[in-house]
Enzyme design. Structure first.
Site, PDB file in Angstrom:
ATOM      1  N   SER A 125       0.841  -1.191   0.000  1.00 50.84           N
ATOM      2  CA  SER A 125       0.000   0.000   0.000  1.00 50.84           C
ATOM      3  C   SER A 125       0.883   1.250   0.000  1.00 50.84           C
ATOM      4  CB  SER A 125      -0.957  -0.036   1.202  1.00 50.84           C
ATOM      5  OG  SER A 125      -1.980   0.924   1.063  1.00 50.84           O
ATOM      6  N   GLU A 128      -1.451  -2.885  -7.994  1.00 49.00           N
ATOM      7  CA  GLU A 128      -2.648  -3.210  -7.202  1.00 49.00           C
ATOM      8  C   GLU A 128      -3.199  -1.914  -6.647  1.00 49.00           C
ATOM      9  OE1 GLU A 128      -2.938  -2.813  -3.703  1.00 49.00           O
ATOM     10  OE2 GLU A 128      -0.898  -2.093  -3.386  1.00 49.00           O
ATOM     11  N   HIS A 174      -4.609  -5.503  -1.546  1.00 44.04           N
ATOM     12  CA  HIS A 174      -5.238  -5.336  -0.237  1.00 44.04           C
ATOM     13  C   HIS A 174      -6.182  -6.519  -0.003  1.00 44.04           C
ATOM     14  CE1 HIS A 174      -3.670  -1.337  -0.929  1.00 44.04           C
ATOM     15  NE2 HIS A 174      -4.016  -0.954   0.282  1.00 44.04           N
TER      16      HIS A 174
END
Length: 341
Positions: free
Chosen positions: A137, A241, A311
């Protein structure tokens, strides 16, 4: 004095400057592999640790794997949505890299704030004390920036507050403890269905591609374009992502990668998961499939989506900076070497 017209002509005819300002290739440094009894340092590079229970569970999980843990002194600091001031979060990271007893550095979680540390980091210190750095992230900013500046292989994988279930732990152990040159392949269990329903891969362009694995969170990566904290993208296998992004935002960020020339340089493309990134209720919205089709298929390079990166509860640990081969038809990423020494 030059006229206004001559000034405008000179400006208009000035050579195009690439937005990427990516770093030239640098010698790769592999960190040592983890061994039972090693110490893992935990810190908060972005958002603070909101509860002591979260940190306690993280420590107990890592201790159950046979590791010792220490926590950076500023993990519980609060400066708005950040774990204290930038200088203090940077000091925690420096201290963990400098501590010879610490063999790996793991972010407790992300949030926002990692990119604020990039101008403050002592890259010489990090290069002199190479060790595993892992997270995902927002931690993408540190993974990319540190690799670009030092050549240290970094790892897109679980943060300390993640769910350390069997699937996630298996991939982490095989990569970081056993040092396996592994092949990442999605689970194929159909359950009691007639065909596989969960964790499918979609081939966008068939074929094989080789190159250095490089990527992370799309939002974070795209906001580093134009800075000196991105690596060289030539012949890289780009993996991406994201989470909780409207499709128009995904479109905008993929367009940014295109305009910056990154997509033209890569050898292959892997999209992991975009959690809760549906088209929503907006009139005439594109889907994420539409966006990937528009930007990736015209590249005529091997590409697939659906990899266990993102995630999500069950995730791969992916090494940034390691040579790999991807098979877009089979939906696999095969490391061509160990990611640790």
């Amino acid at each position: 004095m030059p006229s206004r017209r001559s000034f405008l002509q000179a400006t208009t005819l000035a050579p195009f400057v690439s937005l990427t300002t990516s770093q030239p290739p640098i010698a790769t440094i592999k960190p040592d592999r983890l061994k039972p009894g090693d110490t893992i340092g935990l810190f908060c590079p972005a958002a603070p640790a909101f509860t002591r229970e979260t940190v306690q569970i993280a420590e107990e999980s890592l201790q159950a794997l046979g590791f010792k843990t220490i926590v950076g002194p500023h993990a519980y600091d609060r400066y708005g949505y950040l774990a204290g001031r930038d200088a203090d979060r940077t000091a925690d990271l420096h201290a963990l890299f400098e501590n010879r007893n610490v063999k790996a550095v793991m972010a407790i979680h992300g949030g926002w704030g990692c990119a604020r540390l990039l101008p403050l980091l002592d890259y010489d210190l990090i290069q002199r004390n190479p060790k595993i750095l892992i997270g995902y992230s927002d931690v993408t900013a540190l993974l990319l920036g540190i690799y670009a500046k030092t050549g240290l292989v970094t790892f897109h994988g679980p943060v300390a507050s993640a769910t350390f279930n069997a699937y996630t732990v298996d991939w982490l152990k095989r990569l970081l403890i056993e040092g396996e040159a592994l092949t990442m392949k999605n689970p194929t269990d159909k359950g009691d269905n007639l065909t596989q329903v969960q964790d499918r891969i979609t081939t966008l362009r068939p074929g094989l591609a080789r190159g250095r694995l490089m990527g992370g969170n799309l939002t974070v990566l795209s906001h580093l374009i134009g800075s000196p904290y991105l690596p060289d993208w030539k012949n890289a296998i780009l993996f991406l992502e994201d989470t909780h992004e409207d499709v128009y935002r995904m479109d905008r960020m993929m367009n940014h990668l295109k305009l910056a020339g990154i997509l033209d340089q890569i050898s292959g493309f892997v999209f992991g998961k975009c959690t809760d990134c549906g088209p929503g209720s907006g009139y005439g919205s594109l889907t994420l499939d539409d966006v990937l089709t528009e930007y990736i298929i015209p590249l005529n390079k091997p590409a697939y989506s659906g990899a266990m990166i993102g995630h999500i509860k069950d995730k791969f640990t992916v090494a940034l900076g390691i040579d790999a081969e991807m098979d877009a038809t089979a939906g696999t990423i095969r490391l061509l070497e160990s990611a640790v020494g």
